[in-house]
Design a protein around this motif. Sequence first.
Motif, short mmCIF file in Angstrom:
data_model
loop_
_atom_site.label_atom_id
_atom_site.label_comp_id
_atom_site.label_asym_id
_atom_site.label_seq_id
_atom_site.Cartn_x
_atom_site.Cartn_y
_atom_site.Cartn_z
N LYS A 116 0.84 -1.28 0.04
CA LYS A 116 -0.17 -0.01 -0.17
C LYS A 116 0.70 1.19 -0.16
CE LYS A 116 -4.00 -1.95 1.15
NZ LYS A 116 -4.82 -2.70 -0.13
N LYS A 117 2.21 1.18 0.34
CA LYS A 117 2.96 2.41 0.50
C LYS A 117 4.28 2.08 0.17
CE LYS A 117 0.24 4.57 4.31
NZ LYS A 117 0.46 5.40 5.48
N ILE A 118 4.87 2.92 -0.85
CA ILE A 118 6.22 3.01 -1.08
C ILE A 118 6.90 4.07 -0.81
CG2 ILE A 118 7.46 2.85 -3.42
CD1 ILE A 118 5.30 0.93 -4.46
N LEU A 119 8.11 3.96 -0.26
CA LEU A 119 9.14 4.97 -0.15
C LEU A 119 10.12 5.04 -1.06
CD1 LEU A 119 10.23 7.21 1.76
CD2 LEU A 119 11.65 5.47 2.75
N ILE A 120 10.31 6.17 -1.88
CA ILE A 120 11.16 6.38 -2.94
C ILE A 120 12.40 7.11 -2.46
CG2 ILE A 120 11.88 6.91 -5.20
CD1 ILE A 120 8.70 6.31 -6.00
N ALA A 121 13.66 6.73 -2.21
CA ALA A 121 14.83 7.51 -1.94
C ALA A 121 15.60 8.02 -2.74
CB ALA A 121 15.45 6.69 -0.64
N ILE A 122 15.72 9.40 -3.02
CA ILE A 122 16.42 9.77 -4.08
C ILE A 122 17.50 10.80 -3.40
CG2 ILE A 122 14.88 9.40 -5.74
CD1 ILE A 122 13.99 12.27 -5.90
N LEU B 108 8.23 10.69 -1.71
CA LEU B 108 9.68 10.75 -1.96
C LEU B 108 10.45 11.27 -0.80
CD1 LEU B 108 8.78 12.89 -5.26
CD2 LEU B 108 9.64 10.48 -5.21
N LEU B 109 11.73 10.95 -0.81
CA LEU B 109 12.52 11.25 0.32
C LEU B 109 13.77 11.60 -0.12
CD1 LEU B 109 13.32 11.12 3.54
CD2 LEU B 109 14.15 8.56 3.13
N HIS B 110 14.45 12.52 0.54
CA HIS B 110 15.79 12.95 0.18
C HIS B 110 16.25 13.39 1.65
CE1 HIS B 110 19.41 14.66 -1.46
NE2 HIS B 110 19.50 15.67 -0.33
N VAL B 111 17.73 12.53 1.69
CA VAL B 111 18.38 12.75 2.89
C VAL B 111 19.46 13.66 3.13
CG1 VAL B 111 19.71 11.65 4.74
CG2 VAL B 111 17.41 10.37 3.78
N LEU C 133 12.45 17.91 -4.34
CA LEU C 133 11.37 16.98 -4.32
C LEU C 133 10.21 17.31 -5.02
CD1 LEU C 133 11.84 15.53 -0.62
CD2 LEU C 133 12.54 14.41 -3.00
N ASP C 134 9.74 18.73 -4.75
CA ASP C 134 8.47 19.26 -5.17
C ASP C 134 8.60 19.17 -6.95
OD1 ASP C 134 7.45 19.71 -2.84
OD2 ASP C 134 8.10 21.94 -2.89
N LYS C 135 9.70 19.51 -7.42
CA LYS C 135 9.90 19.39 -9.00
C LYS C 135 9.72 17.85 -9.43
CE LYS C 135 12.92 23.26 -9.61
NZ LYS C 135 14.19 23.85 -9.89
N THR C 136 10.49 16.94 -8.59
CA THR C 136 10.46 15.49 -8.83
C THR C 136 8.78 15.12 -9.00
OG1 THR C 136 12.44 15.17 -8.11
CG2 THR C 136 11.13 13.27 -8.18
N LYS C 137 8.15 15.72 -7.99
CA LYS C 137 6.71 15.40 -8.07
C LYS C 137 6.00 15.77 -8.89
CE LYS C 137 3.07 16.47 -4.67
NZ LYS C 137 2.64 16.92 -3.34
N LEU C 138 6.06 17.12 -9.53
CA LEU C 138 5.73 17.64 -10.50
C LEU C 138 5.92 17.04 -11.90
CD1 LEU C 138 4.04 20.34 -11.67
CD2 LEU C 138 5.87 21.49 -11.80
N ASN C 139 7.05 16.56 -11.88
CA ASN C 139 7.34 15.61 -13.31
C ASN C 139 6.75 14.40 -13.29
OD1 ASN C 139 9.31 17.80 -14.14
ND2 ASN C 139 10.85 16.71 -13.08
N LEU C 140 6.43 13.79 -12.15
CA LEU C 140 5.69 12.58 -11.78
C LEU C 140 4.27 12.71 -12.10
CD1 LEU C 140 7.38 10.83 -9.08
CD2 LEU C 140 7.91 10.38 -11.64
N GLN D 205 3.43 12.30 -1.42
CA GLN D 205 4.02 12.73 -0.12
C GLN D 205 5.55 13.22 -0.37
OE1 GLN D 205 2.10 13.86 2.48
NE2 GLN D 205 0.47 13.39 0.75
N THR D 206 6.15 14.09 0.32
CA THR D 206 7.66 14.27 0.35
C THR D 206 8.02 14.47 1.80
OG1 THR D 206 7.38 16.59 0.01
CG2 THR D 206 7.44 15.50 -1.84
N LEU D 207 9.49 14.02 1.87
CA LEU D 207 10.05 14.07 3.24
C LEU D 207 11.66 14.51 3.07
CD1 LEU D 207 9.08 10.70 5.04
CD2 LEU D 207 8.31 13.08 5.62
N VAL D 208 11.96 15.43 3.48
CA VAL D 208 13.49 15.77 3.80
C VAL D 208 13.92 15.59 5.29
CG1 VAL D 208 15.08 17.81 3.55
CG2 VAL D 208 13.28 17.68 2.22
#
Length: 147
Positions: free
Chosen positions: A2-8, A34-37, A70-77, A83-86
């Motif tokens: 049900k939930k997928i975390l994509i780390a980029i 989407l996650l960026h660390v 992350l917002d640009k990546t979300k827009l591209n998708l 959801q986004t996380l930093v």
Amino acid sequence: MKKILIAIDYDQTAQKVAEKGFSLAKTMNAEVTLLHVISKPILYYTSYNTTPLAPIINVDELKDVAQNFLDKTKLNLGDESIQTLVKEGDTSVRILESAKTIKADVIVMGTHSRQWLENILIGSVAESVLKDSTLPLYIIPTKKEAE
């Protein structure tokens, strides 16, 4: 699932990783985060500043830049429900913590085509996450194709 975390990260292949992970999520009708660390702020500083006296970018600025990425990546998708996380800290630890927090069913991430010596000296985030994860991982190889 049900939930997928994509780390980029900021690698030029990050969009490929995001697209492959998003495609997997769509197939399973799963939610995406989407996650960026931000792992070592000094690395960002040395990557973007060539003047030794340039002011150090503070972590809040780095978080803003990461959020914009992350917002640009979300827009591209093309999916507003993403959801986004930093996060800040050790990359593999933050990926695993984030997966637990959002109750992810799978972690998607890329693996760079580093030489064996680099992997020995600096390690591999994907390898570390794989070693410590109790969740399935979907690893996207991002090795550059021979020309």
